[in-house]
Design a protein around this motif. Structure first.
Motif, PDB file in Angstrom:
ATOM      1  N   THR A 455       0.851  -1.196   0.000  1.00 39.83           N
ATOM      2  CA  THR A 455       0.000   0.000   0.000  1.00 39.83           C
ATOM      3  C   THR A 455       0.877   1.233   0.000  1.00 39.83           C
ATOM      4  O   THR A 455       0.568   2.233  -0.654  1.00 39.83           O
ATOM      5  CB  THR A 455      -0.927  -0.007   1.232  1.00 39.83           C
ATOM      6  OG1 THR A 455      -1.709  -1.200   1.226  1.00 39.83           O
ATOM      7  CG2 THR A 455      -1.816   1.204   1.243  1.00 39.83           C
ATOM      8  N   CYS A 456       1.938   1.150   0.750  1.00 34.34           N
ATOM      9  CA  CYS A 456       2.863   2.278   0.806  1.00 34.34           C
ATOM     10  C   CYS A 456       4.149   1.993  -0.009  1.00 34.34           C
ATOM     11  O   CYS A 456       4.745   2.903  -0.565  1.00 34.34           O
ATOM     12  CB  CYS A 456       3.250   2.570   2.244  1.00 34.34           C
ATOM     13  SG  CYS A 456       1.872   3.098   3.301  1.00 34.34           S
ATOM     14  N   HIS A 457       4.528   0.740   0.003  1.00 36.72           N
ATOM     15  CA  HIS A 457       5.781   0.385  -0.647  1.00 36.72           C
ATOM     16  C   HIS A 457       5.485  -0.155  -2.046  1.00 36.72           C
ATOM     17  O   HIS A 457       5.083  -1.303  -2.177  1.00 36.72           O
ATOM     18  CB  HIS A 457       6.534  -0.660   0.187  1.00 36.72           C
ATOM     19  CG  HIS A 457       6.861  -0.223   1.578  1.00 36.72           C
ATOM     20  ND1 HIS A 457       7.872   0.665   1.856  1.00 36.72           N
ATOM     21  CD2 HIS A 457       6.279  -0.541   2.769  1.00 36.72           C
ATOM     22  CE1 HIS A 457       7.919   0.874   3.145  1.00 36.72           C
ATOM     23  NE2 HIS A 457       6.959   0.156   3.737  1.00 36.72           N
ATOM     24  N   GLY A 458       5.719   0.619  -3.022  1.00 33.15           N
ATOM     25  CA  GLY A 458       5.518   0.223  -4.414  1.00 33.15           C
ATOM     26  C   GLY A 458       4.327   0.921  -5.039  1.00 33.15           C
ATOM     27  O   GLY A 458       4.103   0.816  -6.246  1.00 33.15           O
ATOM     28  N   GLY A 459       3.604   1.585  -4.251  1.00 32.25           N
ATOM     29  CA  GLY A 459       2.475   2.330  -4.816  1.00 32.25           C
ATOM     30  C   GLY A 459       1.473   1.432  -5.496  1.00 32.25           C
ATOM     31  O   GLY A 459       0.760   1.850  -6.394  1.00 32.25           O
ATOM     32  N   GLY A 460       1.469   0.148  -5.158  1.00 33.82           N
ATOM     33  CA  GLY A 460       0.513  -0.775  -5.743  1.00 33.82           C
ATOM     34  C   GLY A 460       1.122  -1.589  -6.896  1.00 33.82           C
ATOM     35  O   GLY A 460       0.534  -2.573  -7.314  1.00 33.82           O
TER      36      GLY A 460
END
Length: 518
Positions: A455-460
């Motif tokens: 959700t925060c790491h990779g922007g999805g």
């Protein structure tokens, strides 16, 4: 008998008769009334002159026989009472002196005949005369003329009792319309009859006699009448009274007990304490709390719990203990105010101020219950906040562990680290919302569960390099959200890649060759 002897006998007889006649004349005329010729003095004068009536009249220079007797016409027969009024006009006016058959003429009482028995008043007045009772009092042996003047006007008017009874002080006579001694004492009745006379005048306002007080003179001494302040203890032993040492009026029985209605003492308090207004439910009598004679008379009032033991065991064990009744209930104003918040605020002003900013918390009873004597201290927030309580993670059900109960604000010391110290120092400490970024203390508005790392790491988007290996899809297999992720060789070969422990043993980290980022 010779002529000589006969002559001598006749002479002697004549001399004897002369002597006897002379003696008779002397006796007849002895002490004869003045102005009366000797030949007019009757033979009966010897007896009549000794009567009280004649001794009082005959011999006085201004009274002669002719004043009463018309002896030249009638001789010395009884002239009746008519002559009396010629001299005794004033006295005769009181009687029908001309009526010789009347029992009230002068000769009824005044004796002129020899050996005539002088009558007393009781001779005629032994029985009641119309409205006048026959004499039966202590005066029965006293001459009637001691009090009554038979020739006075009126003839039965008694003289003042004080003329003989100077030792009496009839205070009762000071009353308006008083007849003096006659208020209580009837002229010819026994003295004890006076004891029955009090109630004839004192039906009101004295009222009925108290029980055991059968006679008025038990308290009111005859002729003084005013009962003394200490008369009660004459029959009733002195009783210790409430605060008598500091309140002198309490030591006087009549300050509280009305003379003729002593049982109504409970209502007498307001006579002195009219400014005291009692608010105590249906209890209005002062003696409900203030015992006048019983118990500890030096105590200001009885213990509240002597009646209200259902509230508390002692006067200091109510309101969660250690709080005296008088902290909330002021003397004489015991009833709780309509607005109980005012009562609570008197001690709990700070808490009340905080609660006023928290919707639904302004009423103390909403959390602490309606009873001020046994307030609830184990608060059940879930009664109102059921959803929050149901959604709180394990260990977060005690709301007051994190929230100030009156304002609802989170306590300054109630940080996540205060309970989760082992979670401090991880890679997420710098996040703006801190722990709330991933966790919720309770719902329903918070995050149901921690969000995925991507959700925060990779922007999805899928993470690059070795992150795409299926075995690496679970971030937690390598990363801990609450501590820095070690990137050393031991982590990789100690958990998953144990078969590579001998692979390039000199390398410190695996990521030097095996890249997770582009």
């Amino acid at each position: 008998m010779s002529t000589r002897r006969w002559a001598l006998a006749v002479t002697a007889l004549a001399a004897a008769c002369a002597i006897a006649f002379a003696v008779l004349l002397v006796a007849r005329h002895a002490s004869r009334p003045p102005g009366l010729p000797p030949d007019k003095v009757p033979a009966a004068w010897v007896q009549f002159r000794t009567s009280l009536g004649h001794t009082q009249h005959v011999g006085r220079s201004d009274v002669t026989c002719r004043d009463c007797h018309d002896y030249e016409r009638d001789g010395f027969k009884n002239p009746g009472p008519a002559p009396c009024v010629r001299c005794h006009t004033k006295e005769g006016a009181r009687f029908d002196a001309s009526n010789v058959t009347s029992m009230s003429n002068c000769l009824t009482c005044h004796a002129f005949a020899p050996e005539q028995k002088i009558p007393t008043c009781i001779t005629c007045h032994a029985q009641p005369e119309e409205r006048f009772a026959a004499i039966k009092s202590t005066h029965a042996t006293t001459e009637c003329v001691t009090c009554h003047s038979p020739h006075g006007d009126p003839s039965v008017m008694a003289k003042a009792c004080e003329s003989c009874h100077v030792e009496r002080a009839p205070e009762h006579a000071a009353h308006a319309g008083s007849a003096g001694c006659g208020d209580c004492h009837k002229p010819h009745a026994a003295a004890t009859v006076a004891l029955e006379e009090c109630s004839t005048c004192h039906k009101e306002p004295a009222g009925p006699k108290p029980a055991g007080h059968d006679s008025c003179i038990d308290c009111h001494k005859p002729h003084a009448f005013v009962a003394s302040a200490n008369v009660c203890v004459g029959c009733h032993s002195a009783k210790e009274t409430l605060l008598a040492a500091s309140v002198p009026a309490h030591a006087v029985c009549t300050s509280c007990h009305e003379h003729h209605d002593p049982g109504a003492a409970a209502a007498s308090c307001t006579g002195c304490h009219a400014d005291v207004k009692v608010s105590h439910g249906d209890k209005t009598a002062c003696i409900t709390c203030h015992q006048p004679h019983a118990g500890n008379v030096n105590a200001v009032a009885s213990q509240c719990t002597s009646c209200h033991e259902n509230v508390a065991h002692t006067d200091t064990s109510g309101h969660a203990g250690g709080i005296p009744c008088t902290s909330c209930h002021k003397p004489h104003d015991f009833d709780a105010p309509q607005n109980k918040l005012v009562l609570c605020t008197s001690c709990h002003a700070h808490e009340s101020s905080l609660a006023s900013t928290n919707k639904g918390h302004a009423d103390c009873a909403s959390c602490h219950g309606a009873s001020a004597h046994t307030p609830k201290t184990a608060l059940t927030c879930g009664t109102c906040h059921a959803k929050e309580e149901a959604s709180a993670p394990k260990g977060h059900q005690a709301c007051v562990g994190c929230h100030e109960p009156h304002s609802g604000d989170r306590l300054p010391k109630a940080t996540c680290a205060s309970c989760h110290a082992d979670k401090v120092g991880g890679p997420h400490d710098a996040l703006k919302n801190g722990c709330d970024t991933c966790h919720r203390a309770h719902g329903p508005g918070g995050i149901p569960k921690p969000p995925g790392c991507t959700t925060c790491h990779g922007g999805g988007a899928p993470l690059p390099a070795l992150h795409t290996v299926p075995a690496h899809n679970d971030c937690a297999s390598c990363h801990s959200p609450h501590r820095s992720t070690p990137m050393d060789r031991a982590t990789c070969t100690g958990t998953c890649h144990t078969d590579r422990r001998t692979h390039q043993p000199q390398a410190q980290v695996c990521t030097g060759c095996h890249a997770f980022a582009k």
